[in-house]
Design a protein around this motif. Structure first.
Motif, short mmCIF file in Angstrom:
data_model
loop_
_atom_site.label_atom_id
_atom_site.label_comp_id
_atom_site.label_asym_id
_atom_site.label_seq_id
_atom_site.Cartn_x
_atom_site.Cartn_y
_atom_site.Cartn_z
N PRO A 53 81.09 39.91 14.37
CA PRO A 53 82.33 39.90 15.16
C PRO A 53 83.25 41.06 14.79
O PRO A 53 83.27 41.52 13.64
CB PRO A 53 82.97 38.56 14.80
N HIS A 54 84.03 41.52 15.75
CA HIS A 54 85.02 42.55 15.47
C HIS A 54 86.13 41.93 14.64
O HIS A 54 86.52 40.78 14.87
CB HIS A 54 85.57 43.10 16.79
N PRO A 55 86.66 42.66 13.67
CA PRO A 55 87.76 42.11 12.84
C PRO A 55 88.93 41.59 13.66
O PRO A 55 89.58 40.62 13.26
CB PRO A 55 88.15 43.30 11.96
N ASN A 56 89.22 42.23 14.82
CA ASN A 56 90.32 41.74 15.65
C ASN A 56 90.03 40.35 16.21
O ASN A 56 90.93 39.52 16.34
CB ASN A 56 90.60 42.72 16.79
N ASP A 57 88.77 40.09 16.56
CA ASP A 57 88.39 38.76 17.04
C ASP A 57 88.50 37.74 15.91
O ASP A 57 88.90 36.60 16.13
CB ASP A 57 86.97 38.78 17.59
N VAL A 75 89.46 37.15 4.56
CA VAL A 75 88.39 36.87 5.53
C VAL A 75 88.17 38.09 6.43
O VAL A 75 87.03 38.47 6.71
CB VAL A 75 88.73 35.63 6.38
N ILE A 76 89.24 38.73 6.87
CA ILE A 76 89.13 39.91 7.73
C ILE A 76 88.45 41.05 6.97
O ILE A 76 87.65 41.81 7.54
CB ILE A 76 90.51 40.32 8.25
N SER A 77 88.73 41.16 5.68
CA SER A 77 88.07 42.19 4.87
C SER A 77 86.56 41.97 4.85
O SER A 77 85.76 42.91 4.94
CB SER A 77 88.62 42.17 3.44
N VAL A 78 86.16 40.69 4.74
CA VAL A 78 84.73 40.37 4.77
C VAL A 78 84.14 40.73 6.13
O VAL A 78 83.02 41.25 6.22
CB VAL A 78 84.51 38.87 4.46
N ALA A 79 84.90 40.50 7.21
CA ALA A 79 84.43 40.85 8.55
C ALA A 79 84.18 42.36 8.66
O ALA A 79 83.22 42.80 9.30
CB ALA A 79 85.44 40.40 9.59
N ARG A 80 85.06 43.16 8.06
CA ARG A 80 84.87 44.61 8.09
C ARG A 80 83.61 45.00 7.31
O ARG A 80 82.83 45.85 7.74
CB ARG A 80 86.09 45.32 7.50
N GLN A 81 83.41 44.38 6.14
CA GLN A 81 82.22 44.67 5.33
C GLN A 81 80.94 44.27 6.06
O GLN A 81 79.91 44.93 5.92
CB GLN A 81 82.32 43.94 4.00
N ALA A 82 81.03 43.19 6.85
CA ALA A 82 79.85 42.71 7.58
C ALA A 82 79.40 43.69 8.65
O ALA A 82 78.26 43.62 9.13
CB ALA A 82 80.14 41.35 8.20
N LYS A 83 80.28 44.61 9.06
CA LYS A 83 79.94 45.57 10.11
C LYS A 83 79.35 46.86 9.55
O LYS A 83 78.95 47.75 10.30
CB LYS A 83 81.18 45.87 10.96
N GLN A 84 79.30 46.99 8.22
CA GLN A 84 78.76 48.19 7.61
C GLN A 84 77.24 48.23 7.74
O GLN A 84 76.59 47.20 7.97
CB GLN A 84 79.17 48.25 6.14
N ARG A 85 76.68 49.38 7.55
CA ARG A 85 75.22 49.54 7.59
C ARG A 85 74.62 49.14 6.26
O ARG A 85 75.17 49.43 5.20
CB ARG A 85 74.85 50.99 7.91
N GLY A 86 73.48 48.47 6.30
CA GLY A 86 72.77 48.12 5.08
C GLY A 86 72.00 49.31 4.54
O GLY A 86 71.58 50.20 5.30
N TRP A 87 71.77 49.35 3.23
CA TRP A 87 71.06 50.49 2.62
C TRP A 87 69.67 50.67 3.20
O TRP A 87 69.15 51.79 3.28
CB TRP A 87 70.98 50.31 1.10
N TRP A 88 69.05 49.58 3.65
CA TRP A 88 67.68 49.62 4.15
C TRP A 88 67.57 50.24 5.54
O TRP A 88 66.46 50.56 5.98
CB TRP A 88 67.12 48.20 4.19
#
Length: 291
Positions: A53-57, A75-88
């Motif tokens: 989800p987008h952090p704004n949502d 919680v919003i900080s976690v949402a931003r981290q969830a949108k990052q690219r994984g190392w793999w």
């Protein structure tokens, strides 16, 4: 080496948090989604960790649930981290979506329990063994594909060198170390690697001998994650079962499913040799291969 952060785990934890907060607000999924101008299927996909989800949502949902201040920002900080690219993701299509989820969760697991009936666990494979395993796989691969898969497997093992490496609780069937993947010399070096890794305090390797009887005819992995910190509402156990298939994978996280596999792993541990006896058995197998 610092522990790798996984957006996959962040997305899963975010989904759990939003689902719990909605429950506390006593709102149905359809009502909550409608009140932030979305349909219920949108929120369902978020709460099942199917989308990021987008952090704004996320902020709109938190406002609806009455969550504000530091907890909301966490919680919003976690949402931003969830949108990052994984190392793999630099491995491209060598990591299909169904396996990317596993790699992401493996990166942040605190305990990895595994039973392997045919192969040495991927996290404990040598490069030569991994290459031979991919070359002999039932689904043919081009040589460049084999090399990408080998690189990925070796890269996954970096979690064992981190500041807080996971605990490994591996039960390996005797067949897995007697199978001549790559030939006798490759297996001997692989066994030597298992012996070396078994001396680490966080790694336990138990051999399930032929004499134990049937054992279990399917391999599986149980991933346990660290206790949920703030801002998560409930610090409950968080575990996932992974079962590999030829064209995909099964992921199971319901309590009943996890409990069944956990019980199976405990039973296999009870049937297997202890850590010291397992090392001795592995040494004998290596000596036999040298003859």
């Amino acid at each position: 080496m610092a522990q790798r952060q996984s957006p996959t785990v962040k997305r899963r934890r975010l989904a759990l948090t939003l689902r719990q907060l909605r429950g506390r607000a006593e709102l149905s999924a359809s009502d909550a989604a409608r009140r932030v101008d979305h349909d219920s299927s949108w929120l369902s996909r978020i709460e099942n960790a199917e989308v990021r989800p987008h952090p704004n949502d996320v902020r709109a949902l938190l406002d609806l649930y009455g969550v504000t201040g530091e907890q909301a920002e966490a919680v919003i900080s976690v949402a931003r981290q969830a949108k990052q690219r994984g190392w793999w993701q630099r491995y491209g299509d060598a990591v299909p979506d169904w396996f990317a989820s596993y790699v992401g969760m493996e990166s942040e697991a605190s305990v990895i329990r595994s039973y392997q009936c045919q192969m040495v666990p991927g996290l404990l494979q040598t490069e030569d063994y991994a290459r031979a395993a991919f070359q002999g796989a039932p689904v043919p691969m081009r040589e460049e594909e084999v090399e990408r898969q080998v690189s990925l497997r070796m890269d996954r093992q970096a979690i064992l060198e981190g500041d807080t490496p996971p605990k490994l609780r591996m039960v390996v069937d005797e067949a897995a170390v007697r199978r001549l993947v790559g030939g006798a010399e490759v297996i001997r070096r692989q066994i030597a690697h298992l012996l070396e890794m078994s001396r680490r305090s966080n790694i336990q390797i138990q051999l399930l001998p032929y004499s134990a009887g049937v054992g279990y005819d399917g391999s599986f992995v149980i991933l346990d994650f660290p206790a949920l910190p703030a801002p998560y509402p409930d610090a409950t156990d968080d575990s996932m079962v992974y079962v590999d298939t030829l064209t995909g994978a099964l992921y199971m996280d319901h309590d009943r499913e996890v409990s069944a596999y956990r019980a199976a792993h405990e039973q296999l541990q009870a049937q297997a040799l202890g850590a010291v006896a397992s090392r001795e058995a592995l040494r004998k197998i290596a000596e036999e291969l040298a003859m």
